[in-house]
Write a protein that holds these residues in place. Structure first.
Motif, PDB file in Angstrom:
ATOM      1  N   ILE A 181       0.660  -1.100   0.093  1.00 12.00           N
ATOM      2  CA  ILE A 181      -0.031   0.003  -0.102  1.00 12.00           C
ATOM      3  C   ILE A 181       0.851   1.239   0.084  1.00 12.00           C
ATOM      4  O   ILE A 181       1.930   1.243   0.695  1.00 12.00           O
ATOM      5  N   GLN A 182       0.490   2.372  -0.954  1.00 12.20           N
ATOM      6  CA  GLN A 182       1.162   3.333  -0.693  1.00 12.20           C
ATOM      7  C   GLN A 182       0.703   4.244   0.280  1.00 12.20           C
ATOM      8  O   GLN A 182      -0.367   4.742   0.325  1.00 12.20           O
ATOM      9  N   VAL A 183       1.490   4.827   1.061  1.00 15.26           N
ATOM     10  CA  VAL A 183       1.211   5.916   2.042  1.00 15.26           C
ATOM     11  C   VAL A 183       2.420   6.718   2.558  1.00 15.26           C
ATOM     12  O   VAL A 183       3.407   6.163   2.955  1.00 15.26           O
ATOM     13  N   ASP A 184       2.243   8.050   2.558  1.00 18.70           N
ATOM     14  CA  ASP A 184       3.421   8.715   2.917  1.00 18.70           C
ATOM     15  C   ASP A 184       2.511   9.616   4.239  1.00 18.70           C
ATOM     16  O   ASP A 184       1.841  10.521   3.863  1.00 18.70           O
ATOM     17  N   ILE A 185       3.088   9.369   5.537  1.00 14.90           N
ATOM     18  CA  ILE A 185       2.695  10.011   6.616  1.00 14.90           C
ATOM     19  C   ILE A 185       2.771  11.571   6.565  1.00 14.90           C
ATOM     20  O   ILE A 185       2.048  12.138   7.567  1.00 14.90           O
ATOM     21  N   GLU A 186       3.528  12.335   5.790  1.00  9.63           N
ATOM     22  CA  GLU A 186       3.609  13.760   5.651  1.00  9.63           C
ATOM     23  C   GLU A 186       2.500  14.223   4.776  1.00  9.63           C
ATOM     24  O   GLU A 186       2.581  15.560   4.266  1.00  9.63           O
ATOM     25  N   ASP A 187       1.699  13.086   3.994  1.00 12.51           N
ATOM     26  CA  ASP A 187       1.087  13.944   2.883  1.00 12.51           C
ATOM     27  C   ASP A 187      -0.676  13.383   3.253  1.00 12.51           C
ATOM     28  O   ASP A 187      -1.043  12.124   3.102  1.00 12.51           O
ATOM     29  N   ASP A 188      -1.409  14.030   3.655  1.00 17.16           N
ATOM     30  CA  ASP A 188      -2.766  13.959   4.118  1.00 17.16           C
ATOM     31  C   ASP A 188      -3.564  13.281   3.025  1.00 17.16           C
ATOM     32  O   ASP A 188      -4.449  12.361   3.192  1.00 17.16           O
ATOM     33  N   ASP A 189      -3.280  13.619   1.673  1.00 16.84           N
ATOM     34  CA  ASP A 189      -4.122  13.181   0.525  1.00 16.84           C
ATOM     35  C   ASP A 189      -3.635  11.629   0.661  1.00 16.84           C
ATOM     36  O   ASP A 189      -4.582  10.709   0.152  1.00 16.84           O
ATOM     37  N   SER A 190      -2.425  11.466   0.689  1.00 17.08           N
ATOM     38  CA  SER A 190      -1.669   9.789   0.561  1.00 17.08           C
ATOM     39  C   SER A 190      -2.481   9.200   1.779  1.00 17.08           C
ATOM     40  O   SER A 190      -2.921   8.121   1.421  1.00 17.08           O
ATOM     41  N   ILE A 191      -2.618   9.865   2.818  1.00 16.63           N
ATOM     42  CA  ILE A 191      -3.103   9.095   3.857  1.00 16.63           C
ATOM     43  C   ILE A 191      -4.608   8.561   3.888  1.00 16.63           C
ATOM     44  O   ILE A 191      -5.233   7.549   4.053  1.00 16.63           O
ATOM     45  N   SER A 192      -5.538   9.599   3.229  1.00 21.11           N
ATOM     46  CA  SER A 192      -6.637   9.335   2.908  1.00 21.11           C
ATOM     47  C   SER A 192      -6.997   8.294   1.691  1.00 21.11           C
ATOM     48  O   SER A 192      -8.062   7.535   1.917  1.00 21.11           O
ATOM     49  N   LYS A 193      -6.188   8.338   0.663  1.00 23.10           N
ATOM     50  CA  LYS A 193      -6.303   7.524  -0.171  1.00 23.10           C
ATOM     51  C   LYS A 193      -5.847   5.986   0.136  1.00 23.10           C
ATOM     52  O   LYS A 193      -6.625   5.066  -0.126  1.00 23.10           O
ATOM     53  N   ALA A 194      -5.145   5.831   1.221  1.00 29.75           N
ATOM     54  CA  ALA A 194      -4.834   4.759   2.006  1.00 29.75           C
ATOM     55  C   ALA A 194      -5.809   3.952   2.658  1.00 29.75           C
ATOM     56  O   ALA A 194      -6.079   2.753   2.559  1.00 29.75           O
ATOM     57  N   LEU A 195      -6.481   5.122   3.439  1.00 33.12           N
ATOM     58  CA  LEU A 195      -7.652   4.439   4.253  1.00 33.12           C
ATOM     59  C   LEU A 195      -8.775   4.085   3.260  1.00 33.12           C
ATOM     60  O   LEU A 195      -9.433   2.816   3.676  1.00 33.12           O
ATOM     61  N   ASP A 196      -8.995   4.490   2.103  1.00 33.90           N
ATOM     62  CA  ASP A 196     -10.090   4.157   1.184  1.00 33.90           C
ATOM     63  C   ASP A 196      -9.851   3.043   0.799  1.00 33.90           C
ATOM     64  O   ASP A 196     -10.452   2.039   0.483  1.00 33.90           O
ATOM     65  N   HIS A 197      -8.438   2.616   0.191  1.00 34.89           N
ATOM     66  CA  HIS A 197      -8.197   1.386  -0.160  1.00 34.89           C
ATOM     67  C   HIS A 197      -8.105   0.205   0.735  1.00 34.89           C
ATOM     68  O   HIS A 197      -8.477  -0.827   0.301  1.00 34.89           O
ATOM     69  N   VAL A 198      -7.825   0.411   2.048  1.00 38.86           N
ATOM     70  CA  VAL A 198      -8.023  -0.517   3.025  1.00 38.86           C
ATOM     71  C   VAL A 198      -9.319  -1.016   3.447  1.00 38.86           C
ATOM     72  O   VAL A 198      -9.804  -2.036   3.529  1.00 38.86           O
ATOM     73  N   ALA A 199     -10.061   0.269   3.427  1.00 37.74           N
ATOM     74  CA  ALA A 199     -11.328   0.126   3.755  1.00 37.74           C
ATOM     75  C   ALA A 199     -12.298  -0.684   2.732  1.00 37.74           C
ATOM     76  O   ALA A 199     -13.016  -1.690   2.866  1.00 37.74           O
ATOM     77  N   ASN A 200     -11.911  -0.592   1.410  1.00 41.32           N
ATOM     78  CA  ASN A 200     -12.422  -1.253   0.145  1.00 41.32           C
ATOM     79  C   ASN A 200     -12.138  -2.779   0.042  1.00 41.32           C
ATOM     80  O   ASN A 200     -12.895  -3.622  -0.139  1.00 41.32           O
TER      81      ASN A 200
END
Length: 265
Positions: A64-83
């Motif tokens: 999973i792509q996630v950059d903890i300095e990037d709020d958009d990256s965090i939100s996209k990671a959440l959506d991916h894991v949730a789905n």
């Protein structure tokens, strides 16, 4: 929905994070390990390396792509894991950085270095945790882990037997390499962990900081340099993380745990 425990590890394509992936692959328990990294290509390469090393493991590694300095990256990671998975059983906040040297060698201004230290180790970690709490609460045994440092303890910061605690000779400027920003940000993380323990207590979330010891990773320098300074093999720290995941330190919820017990504040 997967029956395996879903374990999300940030910063897992190298260092302690990758060793934690491998430690979980060595376990007889079955996990779906979400290997998080800022670069998906590097995460994919690390996942292949780990899965190839343990082909008989009952666990599976996904990336999973996630950059903890990037709020958009965090939100996209959440959506991916949730789905894809619908929940997270274990969140391991491993992503972090030690940037003090970047100031001392002239690559960063002091303010930039201090802000980045807190943004990565504390602020970004808190934002990612806050974002993923709804998925943790869908677990029957939610576990929240923060990777801290032995250098974060206030109680042991005057132990002059440890080189980092020794005072340099008088005069200015001081030439010794300082790690004040890193240490401070990890001490802040410890308090953040205490807050998450309080906030999520009634939800049944088990929360810890883990102090894995001085490990031969690339944190704050090269792996070889750290090894020459006496650093331990990263697998030793990773085994401690796995022990916490698998319940061996459930008596120490809300504490900073290390191999020899509980790290004093």
């Amino acid at each position: 929905m997967a029956s395996n425990s879903i374990v999300l590890i940030t910063g897992a394509n190298t260092g302690l994070g990758l060793e934690t992936v491998k430690a979980l692959l060595r376990s007889p328990k079955a996990y779906t390990i979400l290997l998080g990294g800022r670069s998906l290509n590097k995460a994919n390469a690390a996942a292949i390396e780990a899965q190839t090393e343990f082909p008989q493991s009952p666990s599976v590694v996904k990336t999973i792509q996630v950059d903890i300095e990037d709020d958009d990256s965090i939100s996209k990671a959440l959506d991916h894991v949730a789905n894809e998975y619908g929940r997270v059983d274990v969140l391991i906040n491993n992503a972090g950085g030690q940037f003090d040297q970047q100031f001392h060698v002239g690559n960063m201004m002091m303010r930039e270095m201090w802000n980045k230290s807190w943004n990565v180790n504390t602020t970004g970690t808190c934002i990612l945790t806050h974002t993923f709490v709804p998925l943790l609460l869908k677990s029957s045994d939610p576990r929240l882990i923060f990777i801290t440092s032995g250098m974060s303890t206030l109680a042991e910061s005057d132990n002059a037997a440890i080189k980092l605690n020794q005072s340099p000779a008088k005069g200015w400027p001081k030439k010794e390499l300082a790690v004040a920003a890193y240490r401070s940000s990890k001490t802040g993380m410890n308090m953040m962990m205490r807050e998450w323990t309080r906030i999520l207590r009634e939800d049944g979330v088990k929360v810890w900081c883990i102090s894995p010891g001085f490990l031969a990773t690339g944190l704050g320098g090269s792996q070889d340099i750290n090894k020459r300074r006496g650093a331990l093999d990263p697998s030793i720290g990773a085994n401690l993380v796995r022990d916490v995941v698998e319940g061996a330190r459930d008596q120490d919820i809300g504490k900073v745990v290390r191999r020899d017990g509980v790290q004093p504040w």
